[in-house]
Design a protein around this motif. Structure first.
Motif, short mmCIF file in Angstrom:
data_model
loop_
_atom_site.label_atom_id
_atom_site.label_comp_id
_atom_site.label_asym_id
_atom_site.label_seq_id
_atom_site.Cartn_x
_atom_site.Cartn_y
_atom_site.Cartn_z
N CYS A 41 0.53 2.14 -9.29
CA CYS A 41 1.57 2.63 -8.39
C CYS A 41 1.46 4.15 -8.28
O CYS A 41 2.12 4.89 -9.03
CB CYS A 41 2.94 2.23 -8.91
N PRO A 42 0.62 4.66 -7.37
CA PRO A 42 0.38 6.10 -7.27
C PRO A 42 1.63 6.93 -7.03
O PRO A 42 1.70 8.09 -7.45
CB PRO A 42 -0.59 6.23 -6.09
N ASP A 43 2.63 6.37 -6.35
CA ASP A 43 3.86 7.11 -6.07
C ASP A 43 4.96 6.82 -7.10
O ASP A 43 6.10 7.23 -6.91
CB ASP A 43 4.37 6.79 -4.67
N GLY A 44 4.61 6.07 -8.14
CA GLY A 44 5.57 5.73 -9.19
C GLY A 44 6.11 4.32 -9.03
O GLY A 44 6.30 3.84 -7.91
N TYR A 45 6.36 3.69 -10.16
CA TYR A 45 6.86 2.31 -10.15
C TYR A 45 8.25 2.22 -9.52
O TYR A 45 8.57 1.24 -8.85
CB TYR A 45 6.87 1.75 -11.58
N GLY A 46 9.05 3.24 -9.70
CA GLY A 46 10.40 3.24 -9.14
C GLY A 46 10.44 3.16 -7.62
O GLY A 46 11.43 2.74 -7.04
N VAL A 82 0.85 -1.20 0.00
CA VAL A 82 0.00 0.00 0.00
C VAL A 82 0.88 1.24 0.00
O VAL A 82 1.87 1.29 0.75
CB VAL A 82 -0.94 -0.04 1.23
N PRO A 83 0.62 2.23 -0.86
CA PRO A 83 -0.61 2.50 -1.60
C PRO A 83 -0.70 1.78 -2.96
O PRO A 83 -1.69 1.92 -3.66
CB PRO A 83 -0.57 4.02 -1.82
N ASP A 84 0.36 1.03 -3.32
CA ASP A 84 0.32 0.32 -4.59
C ASP A 84 -0.70 -0.80 -4.55
O ASP A 84 -0.92 -1.42 -3.50
CB ASP A 84 1.69 -0.25 -4.93
N GLU A 85 -1.31 -1.04 -5.71
CA GLU A 85 -2.31 -2.09 -5.83
C GLU A 85 -1.92 -3.00 -6.98
O GLU A 85 -1.24 -2.58 -7.91
CB GLU A 85 -3.68 -1.50 -6.16
N PHE A 86 -2.38 -4.24 -6.91
CA PHE A 86 -2.12 -5.18 -7.99
C PHE A 86 -3.30 -6.12 -8.17
O PHE A 86 -4.10 -6.31 -7.26
CB PHE A 86 -0.84 -5.99 -7.73
N LYS A 87 -3.36 -6.68 -9.35
CA LYS A 87 -4.34 -7.73 -9.64
C LYS A 87 -3.70 -8.68 -10.63
O LYS A 87 -3.28 -8.28 -11.71
CB LYS A 87 -5.63 -7.15 -10.21
N VAL A 88 -3.61 -9.94 -10.23
CA VAL A 88 -3.04 -10.97 -11.09
C VAL A 88 -4.17 -11.57 -11.92
O VAL A 88 -5.18 -12.02 -11.38
CB VAL A 88 -2.35 -12.07 -10.27
N VAL A 89 -4.00 -11.55 -13.23
CA VAL A 89 -4.98 -12.12 -14.16
C VAL A 89 -4.21 -13.02 -15.13
O VAL A 89 -3.45 -12.52 -15.97
CB VAL A 89 -5.74 -11.03 -14.94
#
Length: 143
Positions: A103-108, A88-95
């Motif tokens: 990634c609200p704060d950036g992937y880095g 958190v705050p990043d979210e993911f969904k595996v499909v």
């Protein structure tokens, strides 16, 4: 090759399955002297991927979206073992063999980098930003 992203778009009459991946990897090893993991997606798979992004419908800013492409679909038990609040705050969904990332704060700054997915899901992973994915879909549809 698309703008130095490591992506290659090509046409083939062959089945884009494991045998083709193995042949491409073997040829890259012969030509370049390095083991390089190849992850293939067909234009129809890219279309479904773009259409199915769960974070777009939630209003996420496209510049904060990424997709991690896995070399194979992970075992359901491995996916279920990942705490959805881990980063958190990043979210993911595996499909299937893809992981949608927001990634609200950036992937880095994210803890959801390739090494995390490779370790937890026991498969190779490579991540692309949403802009690159859309461009790859556009280019693959032009072929």
């Amino acid at each position: 090759l698309y703008i130095r992203t490591g992506n290659v778009i090509f046409a083939t009459e062959r089945n884009p399955g494991p045998r083709l991946v193995e042949e491409i990897e073997r040829q890259l090893r012969a030509d370049l002297g390095h083991d390089i993991t190849v992850v293939l997606r067909t234009p129809s798979e890219l279309e479904r991927l773009v259409a199915g992004n769960p974070f777009i419908s939630g209003g996420a800013e496209p510049s904060k979206l990424h997709v991690t492409f896995l070399s194979e679909k992970p075992e359901a038990s491995l996916v279920a073992g990942i705490d959805p609040n881990f980063a958190v705050p990043d979210e993911f969904k595996v499909v299937g063999a893809d992981v949608y990332l927001h990634c609200p704060d950036g992937y880095g700054r994210s803890r959801l980098a390739n090494a995390f997915w490779e370790r937890r899901l026991r498969t190779a992973a490579t991540t692309r930003n949403w802009n690159t994915i859309q461009k790859l879909l556009e280019l693959s549809a032009a072929d």
